[in-house]
Design a protein around this motif. Structure first.
Motif, mmCIF file in Angstrom:
data_model
loop_
_atom_site.group_PDB
_atom_site.id
_atom_site.type_symbol
_atom_site.label_atom_id
_atom_site.label_comp_id
_atom_site.label_asym_id
_atom_site.label_seq_id
_atom_site.Cartn_x
_atom_site.Cartn_y
_atom_site.Cartn_z
ATOM 1 N N ALA A 359 0.485 -41.159 -20.292
ATOM 2 C CA ALA A 359 -0.370 -41.741 -19.253
ATOM 3 C C ALA A 359 -1.239 -42.861 -19.817
ATOM 4 N N VAL A 360 -1.754 -42.662 -21.040
ATOM 5 C CA VAL A 360 -2.562 -43.713 -21.671
ATOM 6 C C VAL A 360 -1.739 -44.976 -21.872
ATOM 7 N N LEU A 361 -0.464 -44.830 -22.153
ATOM 8 C CA LEU A 361 0.426 -45.983 -22.370
ATOM 9 C C LEU A 361 1.037 -46.496 -21.072
ATOM 10 N N HIS A 362 0.573 -45.960 -19.928
ATOM 11 C CA HIS A 362 1.048 -46.391 -18.600
ATOM 12 C C HIS A 362 2.544 -46.136 -18.417
ATOM 13 N N GLY A 363 3.024 -45.065 -19.031
ATOM 14 C CA GLY A 363 4.427 -44.726 -18.884
ATOM 15 C C GLY A 363 4.626 -43.521 -17.988
ATOM 16 N N THR A 364 5.855 -43.013 -17.972
ATOM 17 C CA THR A 364 6.180 -41.832 -17.172
ATOM 18 C C THR A 364 6.862 -40.814 -18.074
ATOM 19 N N LEU A 365 6.686 -39.541 -17.745
ATOM 20 C CA LEU A 365 7.293 -38.467 -18.542
ATOM 21 C C LEU A 365 7.826 -37.395 -17.613
ATOM 22 N N GLU A 366 9.024 -36.936 -17.910
ATOM 23 C CA GLU A 366 9.627 -35.826 -17.187
ATOM 24 C C GLU A 366 10.078 -34.790 -18.210
ATOM 25 N N ALA A 367 9.822 -33.518 -17.915
ATOM 26 C CA ALA A 367 10.218 -32.446 -18.829
ATOM 27 C C ALA A 367 10.640 -31.248 -18.000
ATOM 28 N N GLY A 368 11.757 -30.646 -18.367
ATOM 29 C CA GLY A 368 12.201 -29.476 -17.625
ATOM 30 C C GLY A 368 13.572 -29.004 -18.059
ATOM 31 N N ARG A 369 13.948 -27.831 -17.554
ATOM 32 C CA ARG A 369 15.243 -27.238 -17.896
ATOM 33 C C ARG A 369 16.338 -27.882 -17.061
ATOM 34 N N GLN A 370 17.467 -28.132 -17.710
ATOM 35 C CA GLN A 370 18.613 -28.720 -17.045
ATOM 36 C C GLN A 370 19.547 -27.623 -16.517
ATOM 37 N N THR A 371 20.515 -28.028 -15.735
ATOM 38 C CA THR A 371 21.415 -27.049 -15.107
ATOM 39 C C THR A 371 22.240 -26.282 -16.129
ATOM 40 N N ASP A 372 22.491 -26.877 -17.305
ATOM 41 C CA ASP A 372 23.280 -26.187 -18.333
ATOM 42 C C ASP A 372 22.425 -25.300 -19.231
ATOM 43 N N GLY A 373 21.157 -25.148 -18.910
ATOM 44 C CA GLY A 373 20.278 -24.295 -19.695
ATOM 45 C C GLY A 373 19.509 -25.015 -20.774
ATOM 46 N N SER A 374 19.801 -26.279 -21.011
ATOM 47 C CA SER A 374 19.084 -27.027 -22.046
ATOM 48 C C SER A 374 17.739 -27.501 -21.505
ATOM 49 N N TRP A 375 16.923 -27.944 -22.435
ATOM 50 C CA TRP A 375 15.597 -28.460 -22.072
ATOM 51 C C TRP A 375 15.522 -29.924 -22.486
ATOM 52 N N ARG A 376 15.053 -30.769 -21.563
ATOM 53 C CA ARG A 376 15.039 -32.206 -21.827
ATOM 54 C C ARG A 376 13.657 -32.788 -21.566
ATOM 55 N N VAL A 377 13.227 -33.629 -22.483
ATOM 56 C CA VAL A 377 12.008 -34.418 -22.308
ATOM 57 C C VAL A 377 12.413 -35.880 -22.254
ATOM 58 N N THR A 378 12.027 -36.563 -21.177
ATOM 59 C CA THR A 378 12.368 -37.974 -20.990
ATOM 60 C C THR A 378 11.097 -38.763 -20.734
ATOM 61 N N ALA A 379 10.886 -39.808 -21.522
ATOM 62 C CA ALA A 379 9.694 -40.645 -21.365
ATOM 63 C C ALA A 379 10.107 -42.105 -21.332
ATOM 64 N N LYS A 380 9.414 -42.854 -20.499
ATOM 65 C CA LYS A 380 9.622 -44.307 -20.417
ATOM 66 C C LYS A 380 8.284 -44.977 -20.696
ATOM 67 N N LEU A 381 8.241 -45.754 -21.771
ATOM 68 C CA LEU A 381 7.007 -46.414 -22.197
ATOM 69 C C LEU A 381 7.172 -47.919 -22.053
ATOM 70 N N PRO A 382 6.353 -48.568 -21.245
ATOM 71 C CA PRO A 382 6.459 -50.036 -21.079
ATOM 72 C C PRO A 382 6.143 -50.750 -22.387
ATOM 73 N N LEU A 383 6.854 -51.847 -22.645
ATOM 74 C CA LEU A 383 6.638 -52.606 -23.869
ATOM 75 C C LEU A 383 5.311 -53.365 -23.840
ATOM 76 N N GLU A 384 4.925 -53.833 -22.665
ATOM 77 C CA GLU A 384 3.671 -54.577 -22.533
ATOM 78 C C GLU A 384 2.675 -53.693 -21.826
ATOM 79 N N LEU A 385 1.575 -53.331 -22.511
ATOM 80 C CA LEU A 385 0.566 -52.466 -21.953
ATOM 81 C C LEU A 385 -0.272 -53.242 -20.968
ATOM 82 N N GLU A 386 -0.639 -52.569 -19.847
ATOM 83 C CA GLU A 386 -1.512 -53.187 -18.857
ATOM 84 C C GLU A 386 -2.944 -53.154 -19.343
ATOM 85 N N ASP A 387 -3.774 -54.117 -18.881
ATOM 86 C CA ASP A 387 -5.196 -54.135 -19.240
ATOM 87 C C ASP A 387 -5.946 -53.088 -18.470
#
Length: 387
Positions: A359-387
């Motif tokens: 959140a500090v980097l103005h990105g998004t994060l998703e975390a949770g169990r997948q249908t095959d039983g695995s656990w996935r963390v996905t984050a998208k961090l913008p290259l240019e930070l907002e002021d």
């Protein structure tokens, strides 16, 4: 002198008493020097005329009314006796009362009072046979000057009050921003400490458990585990020193950690040494992104792999993918989940810390169990930070 003036501002009754005393002193000077045959009568009337000025700001309407009634009374007494001088210097109290109503009450009340002043002046000119033009013009000028002065000083006082109010609001906002900045910095440092300590301690615990099992059956593996524990401890200590240096006035910038691809590879090697098979896939140029984003990627990978090591059950495996895209960096950490039902979120502080960092980097994060039983963390961090 300025000190005395500031002191009087906080004591309006004292200041008004001094004004009333000045007006009465003029009364005394005029009637004791004029040789009038009834100076004591004049002085008593002058005293009663000036007295209401003492409470002009505390009770403005009552004080103004009392001054006007006393002025009309003086006119009738002077007309009845016939040998009294009606020119009282204390009659300036009428102008003071008009000023007070304009400045401290409202214009409508002051306008009604001005009508009363006009009636008083007309009675004085008519009953005491004063010169119409001179007396009328003098009264108009004095009362007009009183009204204009009240308007000007009232506007200035309102401006000063508004400025004072704005300064209070500005001071509050400044203090609040300072408190928010301190809280944000404390949260950031706490997050850094959690990431460093949790990762290192988790790795050391796993290594220690492995060493205790292999101590009798396979001393070489136990020795390697103990070596890894020592290495992890030293690296964690260095990270803690770097983090604590942020609290100093002049942080040691030469010791700031280097992240990027080398840092990610070091984290993955450490986790592999702890017994967690990790597959690392890096795409794009990751060494020239901003330090804040690079540190964010590093901590996300570190915390996610630490969680896998803690909670993914027996024979865990993980895959780390970091891809630089046109506008952001995509980070994916997936574990096999083991399908054993042993996966646990623990206290949840690790995931919460990752969300705060993203959140500090103005990105998004998703975390949770997948249908095959695995656990996935996905984050998208913008290259240019907002002021």
């Amino acid at each position: 002198m300025r000190r005395f003036s500031l002191w009087l501002r906080g004591k309006p009754t004292v200041a008004d008493s001094m004004l009333a005393a000045i007006l009465f002193t003029l009364e005394v000077f005029v009637f004791t020097a004029s040789g009038d045959r009834s100076p004591w009568v004049q002085l008593v009337m002058g005293f009663l005329l000036c007295l209401p000025i003492v409470w002009r700001r505390k009770y403005p309407r009552a004080a103004a009314g009392a001054v006007l009634v006393m002025s009309i009374t003086i006119t009738f007494i002077s007309y009845s006796i016939g040998d009294l001088d009606a020119e009282h210097p204390g009659l300036l109290a009428l102008a003071v009362a008009l000023y007070t109503l304009v400045a401290y009450v409202d214009r409508s009340t002051a306008a009604v009072y001005a009508v009363g002043l006009a009636v008083d002046s007309a009675l004085s000119i008519w009953l005491l046979e004063q010169e119409l033009v001179a007396a009328g013009l003098f009264s108009v000028l004095v009362f007009a000057l009183s009204w204009i002065t009240a308007e000007f000083l009232g506007a200035r006082r309102a401006y000063d009050e508004e400025v004072a109010a704005r300064l209070v609001v500005a001071d509050y906002d400044r203090d609040r921003r300072a408190e928010d900045a301190v809280a944000a910095e404390r949260t950031r440092i706490a997050r850094e400490l959690h990431d460093v300590v949790a990762h290192a301690v988790s790795v050391m615990i796993v290594q220690a458990d492995g060493a205790s099992y292999a101590l009798k059956t396979n001393p070489d593996i136990a020795k390697q585990a103990l070596t890894n524990i020592a290495s992890t401890g030293r690296e964690a200590l260095a990270e803690l020193r770097r983090t604590v240096s942020l609290l100093r006035t002049e942080p040691a910038t030469d010791d700031m950690p280097q992240h990027g691809t080398a840092g990610l590879a070091r984290v993955v090697d450490m986790m592999r040494s702890a017994g967690l098979p990790v597959e690392l896939e890096l795409t794009g140029e990751l060494d020239d992104i901003s330090p804040a984003v690079s540190l964010g990627v590093h901590r996300l990978v570190q915390e996610s792999l630490t969680n896998v090591l803690r909670h993914a059950g027996e024979r865990p495996r993980a895959k780390v993918r970091v891809r630089r895209r046109e506008t952001d960096v995509l980070v994916e950490i997936t574990d096999n989940g083991n399908s054993s039902g042993q996966f646990s979120l623990g206290s949840g502080n690790g995931l919460l810390g990752m969300r705060e960092r993203v959140a500090v980097l103005h990105g998004t994060l998703e975390a949770g169990r997948q249908t095959d039983g695995s656990w996935r963390v996905t984050a998208k961090l913008p290259l240019e930070l907002e002021d």
